[in-house]
Scaffold this motif. Structure first.
Motif, PDB file in Angstrom:
ATOM      1  N   ARG B  17       1.274 -14.903 -25.314  1.00 32.65           N
ATOM      2  CA  ARG B  17       0.611 -14.565 -24.034  1.00 32.65           C
ATOM      3  C   ARG B  17       0.489 -13.045 -23.828  1.00 32.65           C
ATOM      4  NH1 ARG B  17       2.935 -19.103 -24.158  1.00 32.65           N
ATOM      5  NH2 ARG B  17       2.038 -20.928 -23.129  1.00 32.65           N
ATOM      6  N   GLU B  18       0.936 -12.292 -24.809  1.00 32.98           N
ATOM      7  CA  GLU B  18       0.919 -10.824 -24.708  1.00 32.98           C
ATOM      8  C   GLU B  18       1.625 -10.364 -23.437  1.00 32.98           C
ATOM      9  OE1 GLU B  18      -3.137  -9.538 -25.278  1.00 32.98           O
ATOM     10  OE2 GLU B  18      -3.311 -10.691 -27.129  1.00 32.98           O
ATOM     11  N   TRP B  19       2.768 -10.941 -23.205  1.00 32.98           N
ATOM     12  CA  TRP B  19       3.529 -10.628 -21.991  1.00 32.98           C
ATOM     13  C   TRP B  19       4.637  -9.609 -22.242  1.00 32.98           C
ATOM     14  CZ3 TRP B  19       4.533 -16.019 -19.194  1.00 32.98           C
ATOM     15  CH2 TRP B  19       3.340 -16.424 -18.579  1.00 32.98           C
ATOM     16  N   GLU B  20       4.844  -9.203 -23.486  1.00 30.06           N
ATOM     17  CA  GLU B  20       5.925  -8.232 -23.743  1.00 30.06           C
ATOM     18  C   GLU B  20       5.697  -6.963 -22.934  1.00 30.06           C
ATOM     19  OE1 GLU B  20       3.962  -9.352 -26.237  1.00 30.06           O
ATOM     20  OE2 GLU B  20       5.162  -9.918 -28.012  1.00 30.06           O
ATOM     21  N   GLN B  21       4.423  -6.612 -22.729  1.00 23.90           N
ATOM     22  CA  GLN B  21       4.104  -5.386 -21.974  1.00 23.90           C
ATOM     23  C   GLN B  21       4.668  -5.425 -20.552  1.00 23.90           C
ATOM     24  OE1 GLN B  21      -0.204  -5.265 -20.882  1.00 23.90           O
ATOM     25  NE2 GLN B  21      -0.297  -7.345 -21.706  1.00 23.90           N
ATOM     26  N   PHE B  22       4.824  -6.626 -19.988  1.00 21.73           N
ATOM     27  CA  PHE B  22       5.362  -6.733 -18.625  1.00 21.73           C
ATOM     28  C   PHE B  22       6.893  -6.787 -18.621  1.00 21.73           C
ATOM     29  CE2 PHE B  22       1.280  -9.239 -18.559  1.00 21.73           C
ATOM     30  CZ  PHE B  22       0.528  -8.222 -18.010  1.00 21.73           C
ATOM     31  N   HIS B  23       7.453  -7.121 -19.781  1.00 21.59           N
ATOM     32  CA  HIS B  23       8.897  -7.368 -19.851  1.00 21.59           C
ATOM     33  C   HIS B  23       9.721  -6.106 -20.051  1.00 21.59           C
ATOM     34  CE1 HIS B  23       8.562 -11.975 -20.741  1.00 21.59           C
ATOM     35  NE2 HIS B  23       8.018 -11.623 -19.605  1.00 21.59           N
ATOM     36  N   THR B  24       9.503  -5.111 -19.224  1.00 22.30           N
ATOM     37  CA  THR B  24      10.392  -3.946 -19.253  1.00 22.30           C
ATOM     38  C   THR B  24      11.732  -4.361 -18.647  1.00 22.30           C
ATOM     39  OG1 THR B  24       9.740  -3.252 -17.045  1.00 22.30           O
ATOM     40  CG2 THR B  24       8.430  -2.400 -18.880  1.00 22.30           C
ATOM     41  N   PRO B  25      12.812  -3.673 -18.991  1.00 20.10           N
ATOM     42  CA  PRO B  25      14.101  -4.010 -18.379  1.00 20.10           C
ATOM     43  C   PRO B  25      14.034  -4.018 -16.846  1.00 20.10           C
ATOM     44  CG  PRO B  25      14.459  -2.572 -20.248  1.00 20.10           C
ATOM     45  CD  PRO B  25      12.972  -2.662 -20.070  1.00 20.10           C
ATOM     46  N   ALA B  26      13.365  -3.040 -16.253  1.00 18.12           N
ATOM     47  CA  ALA B  26      13.295  -2.987 -14.790  1.00 18.12           C
ATOM     48  C   ALA B  26      12.562  -4.213 -14.227  1.00 18.12           C
ATOM     49  CB  ALA B  26      12.604  -1.703 -14.340  1.00 18.12           C
ATOM     50  N   ASN B  27      11.451  -4.588 -14.855  1.00 16.13           N
ATOM     51  CA  ASN B  27      10.717  -5.767 -14.368  1.00 16.13           C
ATOM     52  C   ASN B  27      11.522  -7.050 -14.569  1.00 16.13           C
ATOM     53  OD1 ASN B  27       8.592  -4.154 -13.635  1.00 16.13           O
ATOM     54  ND2 ASN B  27       7.169  -4.884 -15.203  1.00 16.13           N
ATOM     55  N   LEU B  28      12.237  -7.132 -15.664  1.00 17.91           N
ATOM     56  CA  LEU B  28      13.039  -8.335 -15.908  1.00 17.91           C
ATOM     57  C   LEU B  28      14.199  -8.413 -14.913  1.00 17.91           C
ATOM     58  CD1 LEU B  28      12.992  -8.333 -19.811  1.00 17.91           C
ATOM     59  CD2 LEU B  28      11.868  -9.999 -18.311  1.00 17.91           C
ATOM     60  N   ALA B  29      14.778  -7.261 -14.582  1.00 14.99           N
ATOM     61  CA  ALA B  29      15.851  -7.258 -13.580  1.00 14.99           C
ATOM     62  C   ALA B  29      15.320  -7.738 -12.235  1.00 14.99           C
ATOM     63  CB  ALA B  29      16.452  -5.859 -13.455  1.00 14.99           C
ATOM     64  N   LYS B  30      14.139  -7.267 -11.850  1.00 12.01           N
ATOM     65  CA  LYS B  30      13.532  -7.762 -10.612  1.00 12.01           C
ATOM     66  C   LYS B  30      13.304  -9.272 -10.688  1.00 12.01           C
ATOM     67  CE  LYS B  30      10.317  -4.403 -10.707  1.00 12.01           C
ATOM     68  NZ  LYS B  30       8.980  -3.823 -10.455  1.00 12.01           N
ATOM     69  N   SER B  31      12.801  -9.715 -11.828  1.00 15.35           N
ATOM     70  CA  SER B  31      12.491 -11.137 -11.981  1.00 15.35           C
ATOM     71  C   SER B  31      13.743 -12.000 -11.874  1.00 15.35           C
ATOM     72  CB  SER B  31      11.802 -11.377 -13.329  1.00 15.35           C
ATOM     73  OG  SER B  31      10.617 -10.591 -13.401  1.00 15.35           O
ATOM     74  N   ILE B  32      14.842 -11.521 -12.432  1.00 15.58           N
ATOM     75  CA  ILE B  32      16.103 -12.266 -12.344  1.00 15.58           C
ATOM     76  C   ILE B  32      16.540 -12.374 -10.886  1.00 15.58           C
ATOM     77  CG2 ILE B  32      18.575 -12.166 -12.921  1.00 15.58           C
ATOM     78  CD1 ILE B  32      17.708 -10.880 -15.630  1.00 15.58           C
ATOM     79  N   SER B  33      16.416 -11.298 -10.132  1.00 20.23           N
ATOM     80  CA  SER B  33      16.768 -11.336  -8.708  1.00 20.23           C
ATOM     81  C   SER B  33      15.870 -12.314  -7.943  1.00 20.23           C
ATOM     82  CB  SER B  33      16.614  -9.943  -8.085  1.00 20.23           C
ATOM     83  OG  SER B  33      17.859  -9.286  -8.018  1.00 20.23           O
ATOM     84  N   ILE B  34      14.600 -12.284  -8.242  1.00 18.95           N
ATOM     85  CA  ILE B  34      13.646 -13.155  -7.548  1.00 18.95           C
ATOM     86  C   ILE B  34      13.966 -14.616  -7.824  1.00 18.95           C
ATOM     87  CG2 ILE B  34      11.213 -13.860  -7.521  1.00 18.95           C
ATOM     88  CD1 ILE B  34      10.620 -10.781  -8.133  1.00 18.95           C
TER      89      ILE B  34
END
Lengths: 106, 106, 106, 106
Positions: B17-34
């Motif tokens: 899905r070419e999603w690695e570009q969105f998977h920065t550590p900061a974005n993943l940390a936000k996603s985990i909180s959400i």
């Protein structure tokens, strides 16, 4: 096999301390949220988080998530695999490629 | 071996899905909180959460946590094991038994 | 006076629906976390959040925070003012200027 | 008038420390989530939270929420009032009375 062993390690850790009484699903869900926010704090004012602290906070999130998975009679791996199938259906490759939009906006 | 395979599955899922570009550590940390908060929502007004929904929300937390572990060059299992050693030192069995207090209040 | 009136509006809103029974401090704290994460979701993959949705999610956080302030016999304004004094001491202007570091690292 | 003054107090507090640069909507949203989790921590293992700590953590949530309201050109009071109208429509008194269910399940 590795995961089996980790599960036993976590079970023993809680049992030795008689902490199972605190590990209700509701309390574990709160704990996961609390630890997630500590992880988020690594990125509060910057995109770059301190590597060592990120590891520790992520470990805390994972530990409580493993406890909850075990508490509801499942394993992290089976939960992830099962959900991934559903997510794959909601985000077909052709539609989702290169986009961060929610499935209902693709 | 199981975990190795799950890691590859998750990598392929994101890569297709070419999603690695969105998977920065900061974005993943936000996603985990959400996702943690969606899990918490199962217990917002009651101690009893709907079993099926709990599984799905916990799976989402775990999935992003696995992505982040991989992104920082680690694995969930090694992160948990390493942290558990430190936690065991902070919470010696004799002191911590049957108590939910923080280590600095034991 | 404005705040007094808003407080009464919120009280009436909950009373008419007989929702005070659900508004324990613990449940309100969970609700604030849940709504905060929905606010965070506006910024999950980007620094730019949709303006209208940001307003709504922030309103939800504030509403539960106002309910909790009232539930513990206080007001948002007095809570903020009291804490601001302490924060000002922890972050003296000369030391904190232009820095996002925590007070113990200034 | 009270709220106007509090707004000015908060603005001055940030301006003196040159912190406006850190107060982007995205950073404030993260901060609200982080402080919400510290509030939740008061209730991690029990329904009873320590009163003094609850006040402080709630104050932190409110402070960042006030900063964000100001940053997006609004006020806490107007945000709450506007949203309350919508919520009242989604939860008509007759249907919602005494129930904690979500509006789509009433």
């Amino acid at each position: 096999m590795a995961e089996q062993t980790l599960r036993d390690l976590l079970r023993a850790f809680a049992a030795e301390r008689e902490w199972e009484q605190f590990h209700t699903p509701a309390n574990l869900a709160k704990s996961i949220s609390i630890e997630s926010a500590e992880l988020l704090e690594c990125f509060q004012w910057s995109e770059e988080g301190d590597g060592e602290r990120v590891k520790e906070e992520l470990a805390d999130v994972l530990t409580y998530a493993y406890f909850l998975a075990d508490r509801i009679g499942s394993t992290p791996e089976s939960l992830i695999r099962e959900k991934l199938k559903k997510t794959a259906e909601k985000y077909p490759i052709e539609l989702a490629r290169g986009k961060s939009a929610k499935y209902d906006q693709l």
